[in-house]
Motif scaffolding. Sequence first.
Motif, short mmCIF file in Angstrom:
data_model
loop_
_atom_site.label_atom_id
_atom_site.label_comp_id
_atom_site.label_asym_id
_atom_site.label_seq_id
_atom_site.Cartn_x
_atom_site.Cartn_y
_atom_site.Cartn_z
N ASP A 87 0.66 -1.20 0.08
CA ASP A 87 0.12 0.01 -0.12
C ASP A 87 0.90 1.32 0.09
O ASP A 87 0.42 2.54 -0.43
CB ASP A 87 -1.00 -0.10 1.26
N GLN A 88 2.37 1.20 0.29
CA GLN A 88 3.05 2.31 0.32
C GLN A 88 3.20 2.77 -0.91
O GLN A 88 3.19 3.91 -1.37
CB GLN A 88 4.19 2.09 1.15
N THR A 89 3.58 1.80 -2.04
CA THR A 89 3.98 2.14 -3.18
C THR A 89 2.60 2.19 -4.27
O THR A 89 2.75 2.85 -5.35
CB THR A 89 5.00 1.03 -3.74
N GLY A 90 1.59 1.62 -3.77
CA GLY A 90 0.24 1.40 -4.53
C GLY A 90 0.63 0.31 -5.71
O GLY A 90 -0.27 0.56 -6.58
N GLU A 91 1.71 -0.43 -5.70
CA GLU A 91 1.77 -1.43 -6.61
C GLU A 91 1.03 -2.83 -6.18
O GLU A 91 1.33 -3.37 -5.18
CB GLU A 91 3.19 -1.77 -6.79
N TRP A 92 -0.01 -3.15 -6.99
CA TRP A 92 -0.97 -4.37 -6.73
C TRP A 92 -0.86 -5.32 -8.09
O TRP A 92 -0.96 -4.59 -9.08
CB TRP A 92 -2.15 -3.94 -6.38
N ALA A 93 -1.02 -6.44 -8.03
CA ALA A 93 -1.01 -7.59 -9.01
C ALA A 93 -1.95 -8.79 -8.57
O ALA A 93 -2.31 -8.91 -7.12
CB ALA A 93 0.33 -8.06 -9.34
N ARG A 94 -2.68 -9.46 -9.28
CA ARG A 94 -3.32 -10.49 -9.22
C ARG A 94 -2.92 -11.54 -10.03
O ARG A 94 -2.30 -11.35 -11.12
CB ARG A 94 -4.90 -10.56 -9.73
N THR A 95 -2.66 -12.68 -9.39
CA THR A 95 -2.11 -13.82 -10.08
C THR A 95 -2.78 -15.22 -9.78
O THR A 95 -3.44 -15.26 -8.82
CB THR A 95 -0.63 -14.11 -10.00
N TYR A 96 -2.55 -16.13 -10.66
CA TYR A 96 -3.18 -17.47 -10.46
C TYR A 96 -2.51 -18.44 -9.17
O TYR A 96 -1.37 -18.26 -9.16
CB TYR A 96 -3.16 -18.29 -11.59
N GLY A 97 -3.23 -18.56 -8.21
CA GLY A 97 -2.99 -19.14 -6.91
C GLY A 97 -2.49 -20.62 -6.97
O GLY A 97 -2.00 -20.99 -6.02
N LEU A 98 -2.81 -21.28 -8.19
CA LEU A 98 -2.22 -22.71 -8.39
C LEU A 98 -1.28 -22.59 -9.36
O LEU A 98 -0.67 -23.86 -9.62
CB LEU A 98 -3.60 -23.46 -8.81
N SER A 99 -0.49 -21.49 -9.74
CA SER A 99 0.65 -21.63 -10.50
C SER A 99 1.59 -21.89 -9.51
O SER A 99 1.69 -22.06 -8.30
CB SER A 99 0.72 -20.09 -11.17
N SER A 100 2.91 -22.10 -10.05
CA SER A 100 4.06 -22.28 -9.19
C SER A 100 4.35 -21.47 -8.02
O SER A 100 4.18 -20.27 -8.12
CB SER A 100 5.40 -22.53 -10.28
N ALA A 101 4.81 -21.94 -6.90
CA ALA A 101 5.14 -21.09 -5.81
C ALA A 101 6.18 -20.30 -6.02
O ALA A 101 6.08 -18.96 -5.88
CB ALA A 101 5.32 -22.13 -4.67
N GLU A 102 7.22 -20.69 -6.86
CA GLU A 102 8.37 -19.84 -7.12
C GLU A 102 7.88 -18.57 -7.84
O GLU A 102 8.40 -17.41 -7.64
CB GLU A 102 9.26 -20.47 -8.15
N GLY A 103 7.08 -18.81 -8.93
CA GLY A 103 6.65 -17.68 -9.69
C GLY A 103 5.84 -16.56 -8.87
O GLY A 103 5.97 -15.61 -8.91
N ILE A 104 4.83 -17.32 -7.90
CA ILE A 104 4.35 -16.25 -7.11
C ILE A 104 5.17 -15.77 -6.11
O ILE A 104 5.04 -14.11 -5.89
CB ILE A 104 3.07 -17.36 -6.26
N ALA A 105 6.26 -16.14 -5.86
CA ALA A 105 7.16 -15.58 -4.82
C ALA A 105 7.97 -14.62 -5.40
O ALA A 105 8.32 -13.51 -4.71
CB ALA A 105 7.84 -16.78 -3.98
N GLU A 106 8.30 -14.72 -6.68
CA GLU A 106 8.95 -13.70 -7.61
C GLU A 106 8.21 -12.56 -7.66
O GLU A 106 8.69 -11.51 -7.54
CB GLU A 106 9.20 -14.45 -8.94
N ILE A 107 7.00 -12.49 -8.04
CA ILE A 107 5.93 -11.48 -7.94
C ILE A 107 6.26 -10.61 -6.68
O ILE A 107 6.43 -9.29 -6.74
CB ILE A 107 4.73 -11.72 -8.34
N ALA A 108 5.85 -11.53 -5.54
CA ALA A 108 6.00 -10.78 -4.31
C ALA A 108 7.22 -10.00 -3.88
O ALA A 108 7.30 -9.00 -3.39
CB ALA A 108 5.53 -11.71 -3.26
N SER A 109 8.33 -10.80 -4.28
CA SER A 109 9.62 -10.18 -3.98
C SER A 109 10.13 -8.89 -4.62
O SER A 109 10.49 -8.16 -4.24
CB SER A 109 10.71 -11.38 -4.49
#
Length: 458
Positions: A247-269
């Motif tokens: 919420d500080q940067t206002g950067e938000w994304a939606r992604t598919y929750g059953l894709s790879s954990a590594e891919g989701i973690a990369e977005i969050a990172s």
Amino acid sequence: MMGALSDKRPLEQAKLMNSFDHPGLLTNVTLLCILSSILAISTLPCDAMATTLPQENSETSQEPQEPPCCDEAKKPTPKTDDEECCEQKAIQEPKKDENCCEKPTEEEASRATAFIEAPKIADLSVLDQDGQRVQFHTDLIAGKTVLINVFFSTCTTVCPPLTATMRRVQQITKEQHGDAIRIISISVDPANDTPARIKKFGALFGAEPGWSFITGDKPTMDQLLRSLDAATGDITQHTATVLIGNDQTGEWARTYGLSSAEGIAEIASGIEQRAAVFRRLEEAADYFPNNVLVDHDGNSVRFFDDLLRDRLVLMHVLFTRCTGVCPPIIQNLKNTCAILEDRIGPEVVILSLTVDPEFDTVERLKAYHDAAELPDDGWLLLGGEKPDVKQVLTKIGAWTPFKEDHNGWLILGNTRTGDWRKLQAMASPLQIADMAREMLGESEEEATPPTETATRDK
């Protein structure tokens, strides 16, 4: 004619034929034969029966045909884990094409990610898995990078694999960022999902601190889910997407929750890395003054916003009438520029601040710059009104009422990484250049863009 035939038959056949002269005997014998045949056939095994029964088209088919009861190909085969998962997914989402149940590739998963406008998340009072009442936005979202998904504890389809994926995401992000990234799982079945039940659900997947499971009264939870664009009239049809943002940067994304954990973690990172830079810049902006100074070309510049933000700076002090340490410091820094070459300007800026602002006018600073043959790009001589110069130099520990007593330090700072260091301005040019490279995130052996290499916090 009958007599002619009798001469050619065996004795047994003749006896049988004579039985036609006794109808009662024929009837009894016939019934016994039929009953015996039926009993014999009924007790035969399946394979034997198949060979005993008459076959159609015996002239063209020599192989005995097995009946359906013995057709192994028609027996059900065990389902694989992927097939089981697919059938469960089909309960949640209608099948859209023949490949709907195939696990998405990394490329497909990345295409399924959409960066979106910051949601207006409601700040409602809810309960976590420990029964503690928390304000959803204030306590769980503000100032953090978060991953948000929805679930219900009795779900047997998408929720278990999605929660297992989130567990792996938590492991990856903890290794990279500690507790900076949080996970929030919100129940879509608050009538049944008590704090005790959702705590037990989280424990099944090994959820660690930093992962909040949320429930509450139904009206509140419905309002919260609507603010997250995750409301559903049927809990079995809830979304399988994950909302990731800061919420500080206002950067938000939606992604598919059953894709790879590594891919989701990369977005969050990635979101957290950019948020960390934002936080460090905000801290630096709070620390450094933003007074207006004047460079040797007569341009007005703000100390933090125009000179320090988003770059590596090398700062020192001087005055144009100095005949002591200032000229050799200038030459030493010129030699450093020769080592750093094209880094000076785009990524590295040298700031030479006068401790004699009343004498060192724009014209004198310009003459000094040109006489020393300093680079036009990436090296600024700075003066201005004495109160502004004094406030800036006091903050960096370089102000002195007696200009001849100024220090000989060189301050290196990177506001993006929060890395600040100090060494003697007469240190070897190679040492200064190596330190600058390190602070940019590169080594002497392998120069890489600073965006591709992690920099060190201090």
